[in-house]
Write a protein that holds these residues in place. Structure first.
Motif, PDB file in Angstrom:
ATOM      1  N   ARG A 239     -47.900  -6.460 -16.979  1.00 59.71           N
ATOM      2  CA  ARG A 239     -46.861  -6.625 -15.776  1.00 59.71           C
ATOM      3  C   ARG A 239     -47.057  -5.431 -15.705  1.00 59.71           C
ATOM      4  NH1 ARG A 239     -46.384  -8.407 -11.097  1.00 59.71           N
ATOM      5  NH2 ARG A 239     -44.522  -8.854 -10.281  1.00 59.71           N
ATOM      6  N   HIS A 240     -46.743  -4.724 -14.229  1.00 59.41           N
ATOM      7  CA  HIS A 240     -46.289  -3.098 -14.560  1.00 59.41           C
ATOM      8  C   HIS A 240     -45.292  -2.681 -13.131  1.00 59.41           C
ATOM      9  CE1 HIS A 240     -50.516  -3.036 -16.167  1.00 59.41           C
ATOM     10  NE2 HIS A 240     -50.263  -1.793 -16.794  1.00 59.41           N
ATOM     11  N   VAL A 241     -44.565  -1.840 -13.095  1.00 61.36           N
ATOM     12  CA  VAL A 241     -43.921  -1.665 -11.983  1.00 61.36           C
ATOM     13  C   VAL A 241     -44.761  -0.383 -11.357  1.00 61.36           C
ATOM     14  CG1 VAL A 241     -42.534  -0.450 -13.676  1.00 61.36           C
ATOM     15  CG2 VAL A 241     -41.661  -0.720 -11.218  1.00 61.36           C
ATOM     16  N   ALA A 242     -44.060  -0.278 -10.462  1.00 60.78           N
ATOM     17  CA  ALA A 242     -44.413   1.295  -9.581  1.00 60.78           C
ATOM     18  C   ALA A 242     -43.338   2.114  -9.112  1.00 60.78           C
ATOM     19  CB  ALA A 242     -45.977   0.773  -8.881  1.00 60.78           C
TER      20      ALA A 242
ATOM     21  N   ASN B 254     -51.199 -10.530  -8.083  1.00 61.82           N
ATOM     22  CA  ASN B 254     -49.810 -10.145  -8.383  1.00 61.82           C
ATOM     23  C   ASN B 254     -49.029  -9.566  -7.668  1.00 61.82           C
ATOM     24  OD1 ASN B 254     -49.880 -12.900  -8.999  1.00 61.82           O
ATOM     25  ND2 ASN B 254     -49.711 -12.331 -11.119  1.00 61.82           N
ATOM     26  N   ILE B 255     -49.940  -8.219  -6.474  1.00 67.03           N
ATOM     27  CA  ILE B 255     -49.030  -7.014  -5.748  1.00 67.03           C
ATOM     28  C   ILE B 255     -48.229  -7.836  -5.586  1.00 67.03           C
ATOM     29  CG2 ILE B 255     -49.462  -4.612  -5.059  1.00 67.03           C
ATOM     30  CD1 ILE B 255     -52.078  -5.305  -5.900  1.00 67.03           C
TER      31      ILE B 255
ATOM     32  N   PHE C 123     -46.925  -5.346 -10.093  1.00 65.45           N
ATOM     33  CA  PHE C 123     -48.842  -5.645 -10.557  1.00 65.45           C
ATOM     34  C   PHE C 123     -48.786  -6.092 -11.994  1.00 65.45           C
ATOM     35  CE2 PHE C 123     -49.143  -1.276 -10.904  1.00 65.45           C
ATOM     36  CZ  PHE C 123     -49.742  -0.990 -11.524  1.00 65.45           C
ATOM     37  N   THR C 124     -49.707  -6.812 -11.987  1.00 62.73           N
ATOM     38  CA  THR C 124     -50.422  -7.115 -13.021  1.00 62.73           C
ATOM     39  C   THR C 124     -52.328  -7.242 -13.319  1.00 62.73           C
ATOM     40  OG1 THR C 124     -48.876  -9.643 -13.024  1.00 62.73           O
ATOM     41  CG2 THR C 124     -51.319  -9.112 -14.903  1.00 62.73           C
TER      42      THR C 124
END
Length: 142
Positions: A74-77, A103-104, A115-116
């Motif tokens: 899982r990321h954060v932007a 999963n955006i 997003f993943t």
């Protein structure tokens, strides 16, 4: 008991390894020689950097320096242009080496996007990109 008769473990002194070991449980019916042989085989099969040793009764051998985990994370932007769609974000991430993008989530307000994806190969977990428009002018940073 590992007596040094069949093998010796060496390690660099002064700095603890940054990677953790994946410890291998010793089977009840396994001799020490069988256990070390299995550890060496597992290390070769998984392309580990070496075998770790610790004082323990059940799992005292482990695999050190396994190749990077390639499972999606899982990321954060922050700083994604407000007019971008999830499809544009996915395309942009793919162009920079991210894979298995899913999963955006487009935020309803100025909140960050999530997003993943499988992380790109870099030394750290933080990545900063400069966005430019068609004329090459800086538009922002992600």
């Amino acid at each position: 008991d590992i007596s040094g008769n069949s093998g010796v473990f060496f390690a660099i002194v002064g700095k603890q390894p940054t990677e953790t070991a994946q410890w291998l449980q010793k089977n009840d019916d396994e001799t020490n020689n069988d256990y070390i042989t299995r550890a060496m085989t597992e290390a070769a099969n998984h392309k580990a950097k070496g075998i770790a040793h610790r004082r323990s009764k059940g799992a005292y051998l482990g695999l050190r320096g396994l190749p990077e985990d390639k499972t999606p994370k899982r990321h954060v932007a922050h700083g994604v242009p407000r007019d971008w769609t999830p499809g544009e974000v996915a395309d942009w991430l793919g162009q920079r080496g991210y894979t298995s993008i899913s999963n955006i989530g487009a935020p309803p307000t100025k909140m960050p996007w999530y997003f993943t994806a499988v992380p790109i190969d870099k030394a750290d977990d933080t990545h900063i990109y400069t966005l430019t428009d068609d004329a090459g002018a800086t538009r922002g940073r992600i």
